[in-house]
Write an enzyme that holds these catalytic residues in place. Structure first.
Site, PDB file in Angstrom:
ATOM      1  N   ASP A  20      -3.638  22.292   9.497  1.00 42.59           N
ATOM      2  CA  ASP A  20      -4.099  21.298   8.530  1.00 42.59           C
ATOM      3  C   ASP A  20      -4.925  21.900   7.390  1.00 42.59           C
ATOM      4  O   ASP A  20      -5.195  23.096   7.368  1.00 42.59           O
ATOM      5  CB  ASP A  20      -4.904  20.217   9.276  1.00 42.59           C
ATOM      6  CG  ASP A  20      -4.491  18.828   8.830  1.00 42.59           C
ATOM      7  OD1 ASP A  20      -4.428  18.608   7.603  1.00 42.59           O
ATOM      8  OD2 ASP A  20      -4.237  17.971   9.693  1.00 42.59           O
TER       9      ASP A  20
ATOM     10  N   ASN B 142       0.847  -1.201   0.000  1.00 38.66           N
ATOM     11  CA  ASN B 142       0.000   0.000   0.000  1.00 38.66           C
ATOM     12  C   ASN B 142       0.875   1.241   0.000  1.00 38.66           C
ATOM     13  O   ASN B 142       2.000   1.231   0.509  1.00 38.66           O
ATOM     14  CB  ASN B 142      -0.918   0.050   1.222  1.00 38.66           C
ATOM     15  CG  ASN B 142      -1.945   1.167   1.095  1.00 38.66           C
ATOM     16  OD1 ASN B 142      -2.839   1.065   0.260  1.00 38.66           O
ATOM     17  ND2 ASN B 142      -1.800   2.225   1.869  1.00 38.66           N
TER      18      ASN B 142
ATOM     19  N   GLU C 105      -1.706   1.225  -5.262  1.00 33.34           N
ATOM     20  CA  GLU C 105      -1.570   2.600  -5.765  1.00 33.34           C
ATOM     21  C   GLU C 105      -0.543   2.689  -6.887  1.00 33.34           C
ATOM     22  O   GLU C 105      -0.658   3.527  -7.774  1.00 33.34           O
ATOM     23  CB  GLU C 105      -1.167   3.545  -4.627  1.00 33.34           C
ATOM     24  CG  GLU C 105      -2.297   3.974  -3.702  1.00 33.34           C
ATOM     25  CD  GLU C 105      -2.680   2.924  -2.667  1.00 33.34           C
ATOM     26  OE1 GLU C 105      -1.975   1.899  -2.560  1.00 33.34           O
ATOM     27  OE2 GLU C 105      -3.698   3.131  -1.973  1.00 33.34           O
TER      28      GLU C 105
ATOM     29  N   TYR D 135       0.524  10.217   4.062  1.00 38.38           N
ATOM     30  CA  TYR D 135       0.258  10.546   5.463  1.00 38.38           C
ATOM     31  C   TYR D 135       1.411  11.422   5.946  1.00 38.38           C
ATOM     32  O   TYR D 135       2.563  11.003   5.906  1.00 38.38           O
ATOM     33  CB  TYR D 135       0.211   9.281   6.329  1.00 38.38           C
ATOM     34  CG  TYR D 135      -0.501   8.077   5.715  1.00 38.38           C
ATOM     35  CD1 TYR D 135      -1.854   8.111   5.394  1.00 38.38           C
ATOM     36  CD2 TYR D 135       0.205   6.903   5.466  1.00 38.38           C
ATOM     37  CE1 TYR D 135      -2.488   7.001   4.849  1.00 38.38           C
ATOM     38  CE2 TYR D 135      -0.422   5.786   4.926  1.00 38.38           C
ATOM     39  CZ  TYR D 135      -1.778   5.835   4.622  1.00 38.38           C
ATOM     40  OH  TYR D 135      -2.381   4.729   4.080  1.00 38.38           O
ATOM     41  N   ARG D 136       1.093  12.614   6.432  1.00 37.80           N
ATOM     42  CA  ARG D 136       2.149  13.553   6.829  1.00 37.80           C
ATOM     43  C   ARG D 136       3.042  12.967   7.932  1.00 37.80           C
ATOM     44  O   ARG D 136       2.599  12.164   8.751  1.00 37.80           O
ATOM     45  CB  ARG D 136       1.515  14.849   7.311  1.00 37.80           C
ATOM     46  CG  ARG D 136       0.728  14.619   8.601  1.00 37.80           C
ATOM     47  CD  ARG D 136       0.705  15.866   9.445  1.00 37.80           C
ATOM     48  NE  ARG D 136       0.151  15.604  10.742  1.00 37.80           N
ATOM     49  CZ  ARG D 136      -1.072  15.968  11.140  1.00 37.80           C
ATOM     50  NH1 ARG D 136      -1.863  16.632  10.328  1.00 37.80           N
ATOM     51  NH2 ARG D 136      -1.484  15.695  12.361  1.00 37.80           N
TER      52      ARG D 136
HETATM   53  C1  LIG Z   1      -1.279  16.739   1.168  1.00 35.42           C
HETATM   54  C2  LIG Z   1      -2.055  15.606   1.772  1.00 35.42           C
HETATM   55  C3  LIG Z   1      -1.833  15.233   3.085  1.00 35.42           C
HETATM   56  C4  LIG Z   1      -2.524  14.184   3.660  1.00 35.42           C
HETATM   57  N1  LIG Z   1      -2.267  13.839   4.963  1.00 35.42           N
HETATM   58  C5  LIG Z   1      -2.892  12.762   5.503  1.00 35.42           C
HETATM   59  C6  LIG Z   1      -2.553  12.330   6.820  1.00 35.42           C
HETATM   60  O1  LIG Z   1      -1.707  12.904   7.492  1.00 35.42           O
HETATM   61  N2  LIG Z   1      -3.199  11.231   7.323  1.00 35.42           N
HETATM   62  C7  LIG Z   1      -4.145  10.541   6.602  1.00 35.42           C
HETATM   63  O2  LIG Z   1      -4.671   9.546   7.088  1.00 35.42           O
HETATM   64  N3  LIG Z   1      -4.488  10.949   5.349  1.00 35.42           N
HETATM   65  C8  LIG Z   1      -3.878  12.027   4.784  1.00 35.42           C
HETATM   66  N4  LIG Z   1      -4.203  12.430   3.507  1.00 35.42           N
HETATM   67  C9  LIG Z   1      -5.261  11.709   2.776  1.00 35.42           C
HETATM   68  C10 LIG Z   1      -4.783  10.355   2.281  1.00 35.42           C
HETATM   69  O3  LIG Z   1      -3.605  10.499   1.521  1.00 35.42           O
HETATM   70  C11 LIG Z   1      -5.842   9.674   1.437  1.00 35.42           C
HETATM   71  O4  LIG Z   1      -6.965   9.443   2.248  1.00 35.42           O
HETATM   72  C12 LIG Z   1      -5.384   8.379   0.792  1.00 35.42           C
HETATM   73  O5  LIG Z   1      -6.455   7.827   0.058  1.00 35.42           O
HETATM   74  C13 LIG Z   1      -4.900   7.375   1.811  1.00 35.42           C
HETATM   75  O6  LIG Z   1      -4.448   6.193   1.165  1.00 35.42           O
HETATM   76  P1  LIG Z   1      -4.967   4.769   1.638  1.00 35.42           P
HETATM   77  O7  LIG Z   1      -6.407   4.700   1.205  1.00 35.42           O
HETATM   78  O8  LIG Z   1      -4.105   3.788   0.912  1.00 35.42           O
HETATM   79  O9  LIG Z   1      -4.827   4.706   3.120  1.00 35.42           O
HETATM   80  C14 LIG Z   1      -3.504  13.488   2.909  1.00 35.42           C
HETATM   81  C15 LIG Z   1      -3.735  13.875   1.588  1.00 35.42           C
HETATM   82  C16 LIG Z   1      -3.032  14.919   1.008  1.00 35.42           C
HETATM   83  C17 LIG Z   1      -3.298  15.285  -0.416  1.00 35.42           C
HETATM   84 MN   LIG Z   2      -4.610   2.127  -0.355  1.00 36.06          MN
END
Ligand SMILES: Cc1cc2nc3c(=O)[nH]c(=O)nc-3n(C[C@H](O)[C@H](O)[C@H](O)COP(=O)(O)O)c2cc1C
Ligand SMILES: [Mn+2]
Length: 488
Positions: free
Chosen positions: A288, A175, A239, A179-180
């Site tokens: 945020d 995956n 992804e 996530y920051r």
């Molecule tokens: C700039 C940016 C920062 C993000 N920061 C976070 C974060 O800190 N934690 C989080 O859970 N999702 C964050 N997201 C949203 C996730 O990247 C998004 O939900 C993504 O689909 C997660 O991937 P996953 O479905 O494989 O978990 C962020 C998105 C962007 C564009």
């Molecule tokens: Mn995913």
């Protein structure tokens, strides 16, 4: 032709005059942020920014890469963001093969898609420099975004455009999520995957198995690959396969030096490490994308084992805050790209608009072809059950003759059409971890509004009024005579 890496994309931006170089030395603590914020608030989102000289680091920083519709389109190499959705729709509309002949005729198509699977390589630009002796996050120009970011004792630096790679310990499935990353010290960071996200799911599984969890944080690369980390894909979809589909070429992956995790070979920077199940530390606060600080809360801890990077690494960062900001354009791309996927379950949906002011989880406008009583309420309840649409705090459904991209027209229709008691739906359920309005974190109420025309079956005792339009005949007459009136 897919961009090989971040540099190729930067070159395109520069030749098109969409990138501005800042030559004077700037501070990665807040100064880059303030500049980026001002530029992203310029009409249309301003330009991408290349900070050549960053205090305390030999590496440059780029920000605001995706921060306009034009750059978002360029990053995915499309003339229109809907083009990606159309490509997805085309694949989905292929009738499932029945006989062997039909299957054979589909073979070339299937092979075409298999071209997009990630490809393993041995030599990777992201491993030109390998720091596995005494890796030190302090060498890199990681920015501090807002004044109250971080905890006392750290500098409040966060990696804001990361691609976090993990593996499901049971299935081996990879995956990648954005996530920051809160930098605590030279070798330790937070891991801010919300409990609803795939990375957190992998972590839970490691925790149950009592296993240490390997992970890697990659920064920089083909913008399509970076974007893919933010895409709300189902857990089963890799992804990097999706990125391959977006760029129409496989993503080249390389194994980490200190773990089995694979990362894009053309990344700029890769931070390898592990998480010990159960170890948490206070993460945040962080300014945020809601425009508010997300609170400090315990999150898993990431320990750095090795850092690899290109010799002349370019460090990309994003700044989130009050909209409009760079991530709004990434969200808009998601709105367009995922519409055909939502339509798989809800073919009656015509269009969706997630206005930037709603920061994506707060507000969605949906137009539908209504064909039975309660249809809009079915859409509201249905969407709350679909992937990350579960976070939508306000869903407004209108008829298909409303262009939901036209906010003024849509507001007029909604405000006239609604009887608030009859047409609202409330539900309790999960909320985005960033919501700060509910009484508790991650759980609260959402509202749906059915702003479609109401019928007798829905309890409407009166005939729905006719919308005002001038007759065609008179419009043609006035068109023809327009000059005579001397109004222009
Ligand atoms: C700039 C940016 C920062 C993000 N920061 C976070 C974060 O800190 N934690 C989080 O859970 N999702 C964050 N997201 C949203 C996730 O990247 C998004 O939900 C993504 O689909 C997660 O991937 P996953 O479905 O494989 O978990 C962020 C998105 C962007 C564009
Ligand atoms: Mn995913």
């Amino acid at each position: 032709m897919a961009y090989k890496d971040l540099r190729e994309f930067l070159k395109i931006l520069e030749t098109r005059g969409l990138l501005k170089r800042i030559k004077v030395e700037v501070d990665p603590l807040l100064e880059i942020s303030e500049i980026t914020d001002r530029v992203s608030k310029q009409p249309g989102g301003g330009k991408a920014l290349f900070f050549e000289s960053v205090k305390g680091s030999v590496f440059p920083v780029v920000t605001n890469l995706f921060g306009s519709f034009e750059r978002m389109r360029l990053s995915l190499e499309v003339g229109d963001l809907d083009d990606v959705g159309l490509r997805i729709e085309k694949i989905l509309n292929q009738a499932p093969p029945k006989g062997i002949m039909e299957k054979l005729s589909l073979l070339p198509k299937l092979l075409e898609y298999s071209r997009y699977f990630p490809k393993q390589v041995k030599n990777a630009p992201c491993q030109e420099i390998i720091e596995n002796n005494d890796p030190d996050l302090g060498k890199y120009p990681i920015i501090k975004c807002w004044p109250h970011d971080g905890q006392p004792g750290d500098e409040g630096r966060f990696i804001t455009l990361p691609m976090v790679f993990t593996k499901d310990p049971e299935t081996g499935r990879p995956n990648c999520g954005m996530y920051r990353i809160h930098v605590y010290d030279r070798k330790t960071t937070g891991m801010h995957w919300h409990i609803h996200k795939d990375g957190a799911r992998h972590y839970e599984k490691h925790q149950k198995l009592g296993q240490r969890m390997p992970a890697a944080i990659a920064v920089g690369g083909d913008p399509a690959v970076i974007y893919a980390a933010s895409a709300p894909l189902p857990e089963a979809v890799d992804e990097m396969l999706f990125a391959g589909f977006l760029r129409e070429a496989p993503v080249e992956m390389v194994k980490c030096i200190t773990s089995e995790i694979e990362v894009p070979a053309h990344s700029e920077l890769v931070i390898e490490g592990y998480l010990d199940p159960g170890e948490t530390r206070v993460e945040g606060p962080f300014g945020d994308h809601t425009g508010f600080y997300s609170p400090a809360e315990p999150y898993p801890v990431f320990h750095v084992t090795c850092i690899t990077h290109r010799r002349d690494m370019i460090y990309p960062a994003t700044l989130v805050g009050k909209p409009p900001m760079e991530d709004c354009y990434m969200g808009k791309a998601t709105e367009r790209i995922f519409l055909p996927l939502i339509r798989l379950d809800f073919p009656e949906i015509v269009d969706i608009n997630l206005p930037m002011e709603g920061v994506f989880h707060n507000f969605a406008l949906i137009s539908i072809k209504k064909s039975y009583p309660g249809h809009a309420k079915k859409i509201i309840n249905g969407l709350w059950g679909k992937g990350q649409m579960m976070f939508a705090k306000l869903l407004i459904v209108v008829d298909d003759d409303v262009d939901v991209q036209n906010l003024s027209y849509t507001a007029w229709r909604v405000l006239n059409n609604v009887d608030w008691k009859r047409d609202t739906v409330f539900a309790d359920g999960p909320l985005d971890a960033l919501d700060h309005a509910a009484n508790w974190p991650r759980y609260g109420s959402k509202m749906g509004i059915d702003a479609t025309r109401k019928t007798r079956e829905e309890g409407m005792m009166r005939d729905w009024p006719e919308e005002i339009f001038m007759s065609e005949e008179v419009r043609r007459l006035v068109d023809a005579r327009w000059k005579d009136y001397g109004l222009d």
